[in-house]
Motif scaffolding. Structure first.
Motif, PDB file in Angstrom:
ATOM      1  N   THR A  88      31.332   4.586   7.541  1.00 40.90           N
ATOM      2  CA  THR A  88      31.685   5.101   6.230  1.00 40.90           C
ATOM      3  C   THR A  88      33.073   4.595   5.867  1.00 40.90           C
ATOM      4  N   LEU A  89      33.136   3.976   4.715  1.00 42.50           N
ATOM      5  CA  LEU A  89      34.395   3.445   4.212  1.00 42.50           C
ATOM      6  C   LEU A  89      34.686   4.108   2.874  1.00 42.50           C
ATOM      7  N   PRO A  90      35.720   4.935   2.791  1.00 45.63           N
ATOM      8  CA  PRO A  90      36.010   5.606   1.519  1.00 45.63           C
ATOM      9  C   PRO A  90      36.390   4.612   0.424  1.00 45.63           C
ATOM     10  N   GLU A  91      36.100   5.012  -0.810  1.00 45.42           N
ATOM     11  CA  GLU A  91      36.379   4.141  -1.943  1.00 45.42           C
ATOM     12  C   GLU A  91      37.844   3.705  -1.984  1.00 45.42           C
ATOM     13  N   ARG A  92      38.756   4.587  -1.637  1.00 44.05           N
ATOM     14  CA  ARG A  92      40.183   4.238  -1.695  1.00 44.05           C
ATOM     15  C   ARG A  92      40.519   3.049  -0.791  1.00 44.05           C
ATOM     16  N   CYS A  93      39.691   2.814   0.221  1.00 44.74           N
ATOM     17  CA  CYS A  93      39.930   1.695   1.136  1.00 44.74           C
ATOM     18  C   CYS A  93      39.376   0.373   0.611  1.00 44.74           C
ATOM     19  N   PHE A  94      38.417   0.439  -0.324  1.00 42.02           N
ATOM     20  CA  PHE A  94      37.835  -0.792  -0.852  1.00 42.02           C
ATOM     21  C   PHE A  94      38.923  -1.677  -1.454  1.00 42.02           C
ATOM     22  N   ALA A  95      39.862  -1.066  -2.151  1.00 42.36           N
ATOM     23  CA  ALA A  95      40.915  -1.824  -2.818  1.00 42.36           C
ATOM     24  C   ALA A  95      41.857  -2.479  -1.809  1.00 42.36           C
ATOM     25  N   GLN A  96      41.843  -2.023  -0.576  1.00 44.54           N
ATOM     26  CA  GLN A  96      42.780  -2.527   0.426  1.00 44.54           C
ATOM     27  C   GLN A  96      42.163  -3.578   1.343  1.00 44.54           C
ATOM     28  N   ILE A  97      40.900  -3.870   1.142  1.00 47.26           N
ATOM     29  CA  ILE A  97      40.249  -4.880   1.977  1.00 47.26           C
ATOM     30  C   ILE A  97      40.921  -6.224   1.767  1.00 47.26           C
ATOM     31  N   GLY A  98      41.245  -6.880   2.851  1.00 47.44           N
ATOM     32  CA  GLY A  98      41.897  -8.188   2.786  1.00 47.44           C
ATOM     33  C   GLY A  98      43.408  -8.110   2.657  1.00 47.44           C
ATOM     34  N   SER A  99      43.946  -6.904   2.500  1.00 44.60           N
ATOM     35  CA  SER A  99      45.388  -6.745   2.358  1.00 44.60           C
ATOM     36  C   SER A  99      46.024  -6.476   3.718  1.00 44.60           C
ATOM     37  N   LEU A 100      47.109  -7.163   3.984  1.00 44.82           N
ATOM     38  CA  LEU A 100      47.848  -6.904   5.227  1.00 44.82           C
ATOM     39  C   LEU A 100      48.591  -5.581   5.150  1.00 44.82           C
ATOM     40  N   ASP A 101      48.749  -5.082   3.938  1.00 41.84           N
ATOM     41  CA  ASP A 101      49.481  -3.831   3.734  1.00 41.84           C
ATOM     42  C   ASP A 101      48.559  -2.623   3.663  1.00 41.84           C
ATOM     43  N   ALA A 102      47.326  -2.771   4.069  1.00 42.54           N
ATOM     44  CA  ALA A 102      46.383  -1.655   3.993  1.00 42.54           C
ATOM     45  C   ALA A 102      46.911  -0.470   4.786  1.00 42.54           C
ATOM     46  N   ALA A 103      46.687   0.712   4.240  1.00 39.13           N
ATOM     47  CA  ALA A 103      47.140   1.933   4.915  1.00 39.13           C
ATOM     48  C   ALA A 103      46.468   2.039   6.275  1.00 39.13           C
ATOM     49  N   ARG A 104      47.172   2.622   7.209  1.00 41.69           N
ATOM     50  CA  ARG A 104      46.695   2.687   8.594  1.00 41.69           C
ATOM     51  C   ARG A 104      45.260   3.229   8.723  1.00 41.69           C
ATOM     52  N   PRO A 105      44.917   4.381   8.098  1.00 40.16           N
ATOM     53  CA  PRO A 105      43.532   4.855   8.254  1.00 40.16           C
ATOM     54  C   PRO A 105      42.515   3.865   7.685  1.00 40.16           C
ATOM     55  N   CYS A 106      42.852   3.222   6.575  1.00 41.52           N
ATOM     56  CA  CYS A 106      41.926   2.235   6.002  1.00 41.52           C
ATOM     57  C   CYS A 106      41.792   1.026   6.915  1.00 41.52           C
ATOM     58  N   ASN A 107      42.898   0.545   7.467  1.00 45.15           N
ATOM     59  CA  ASN A 107      42.840  -0.584   8.400  1.00 45.15           C
ATOM     60  C   ASN A 107      41.897  -0.286   9.551  1.00 45.15           C
ATOM     61  N   LYS A 108      42.013   0.921  10.083  1.00 42.22           N
ATOM     62  CA  LYS A 108      41.182   1.312  11.215  1.00 42.22           C
ATOM     63  C   LYS A 108      39.704   1.286  10.827  1.00 42.22           C
ATOM     64  N   MET A 109      39.379   1.846   9.651  1.00 48.53           N
ATOM     65  CA  MET A 109      37.983   1.879   9.214  1.00 48.53           C
ATOM     66  C   MET A 109      37.462   0.482   8.888  1.00 48.53           C
ATOM     67  N   ILE A 110      38.292  -0.345   8.294  1.00 47.16           N
ATOM     68  CA  ILE A 110      37.893  -1.718   7.967  1.00 47.16           C
ATOM     69  C   ILE A 110      37.595  -2.490   9.251  1.00 47.16           C
ATOM     70  N   LEU A 111      38.463  -2.337  10.246  1.00 49.76           N
ATOM     71  CA  LEU A 111      38.244  -3.004  11.534  1.00 49.76           C
ATOM     72  C   LEU A 111      36.986  -2.490  12.229  1.00 49.76           C
ATOM     73  N   GLU A 112      36.750  -1.174  12.141  1.00 46.95           N
ATOM     74  CA  GLU A 112      35.543  -0.614  12.746  1.00 46.95           C
ATOM     75  C   GLU A 112      34.299  -1.236  12.122  1.00 46.95           C
ATOM     76  N   TYR A 113      34.314  -1.416  10.797  1.00 49.40           N
ATOM     77  CA  TYR A 113      33.175  -2.042  10.122  1.00 49.40           C
ATOM     78  C   TYR A 113      33.020  -3.491  10.582  1.00 49.40           C
ATOM     79  N   GLN A 114      34.135  -4.229  10.591  1.00 49.11           N
ATOM     80  CA  GLN A 114      34.090  -5.642  10.953  1.00 49.11           C
ATOM     81  C   GLN A 114      33.633  -5.857  12.394  1.00 49.11           C
ATOM     82  N   ASN A 115      33.975  -4.930  13.274  1.00 49.41           N
ATOM     83  CA  ASN A 115      33.642  -5.076  14.691  1.00 49.41           C
ATOM     84  C   ASN A 115      32.305  -4.435  15.062  1.00 49.41           C
ATOM     85  N   SER A 116      31.628  -3.853  14.086  1.00 49.66           N
ATOM     86  CA  SER A 116      30.364  -3.179  14.357  1.00 49.66           C
ATOM     87  C   SER A 116      29.187  -4.126  14.150  1.00 49.66           C
ATOM     88  N   SER A 117      28.160  -3.938  14.954  1.00 50.71           N
ATOM     89  CA  SER A 117      26.932  -4.724  14.776  1.00 50.71           C
ATOM     90  C   SER A 117      25.985  -4.046  13.785  1.00 50.71           C
TER      91      SER A 117
END
Length: 195
Positions: A1-30
């Protein structure tokens, strides 16, 4: 689950810590690679229109698995008052209350859903019209209370467990499970008949 507030931060090096964690979890998941469908459902905002194309690109090969769920009905504070009264004494006449509360539905969401639909169609994603799950096409009646006078909503726009089951059953009964498998699946909408 990726909250909408994190969608805007995808690809950003400045993504907030909780969003970074969720984005990485998605990227590393099969899971996304192995899924038949990816359901996108959120309390979409006007900002969503801006970053959904970037999100589509970020999904890569999985973008063609997306089924987009639009916003659901939301209600003003009047609905909250009606719901509180119903919880206290349960003397609600559902047909009357459902018709009355439809007048307090946030119709600005209709416009947002239309705007989102244009973007989503350009991205090639099929759309599920969640607003049609709860309200008649003319907006004159919305399913807010069941026949026992119990609310399908816990507040201005969130479903109760009973509400989720009710609206999920409406999707199922309308053939969502069958229609989603059709190659020409573009829009899924079910509106209760206006009285």
């Amino acid at each position: 689950t990726l909250p909408e507030r994190c969608f805007a931060q995808i690809g950003s090096l400045d993504a907030a810590r909780p969003c970074n964690k969720m984005i990485l979890e998605y990227q590393n998941s099969s899971l996304p690679n192995n899924a038949d469908y990816i359901f996108l459902s959120a309390r979409w905002s006007e900002d969503s229109v801006k970053y959904l194309p970037d999100f589509h690109n970020w999904l890569g090969d999985n973008a063609d698995k997306v089924v987009f769920f639009g916003r659901t009905a939301e209600y003003s504070d009047t609905a909250d008052v009606a719901m509180l009264l119903a919880k206290r004494n349960r003397k609600v006449v559902p047909e009357v209350a459902n018709k009355f509360l439809s007048k307090y539905r946030n119709v600005k969401l209709d416009l947002l859903n239309q705007e989102l639909s244009l973007v989503v169609q350009n991205l090639g994603w099929p759309i599920v019209d969640r607003l049609s799950l709860g309200c008649s096409s003319d907006g004159d009646k919305c399913d807010f209370f069941n026949s026992d006078g119990l609310s399908y909503y816990s507040d201005y726009g969130h479903w109760t467990v009973a509400g989720a089951k009710f609206f999920g059953q409406k999707l199922f009964d309308a053939g969502f499970g069958k229609n989603i498998k059709e190659p020409d699946f573009v829009l899924f909408s079910i509106a209760p008949k206006a009285e």
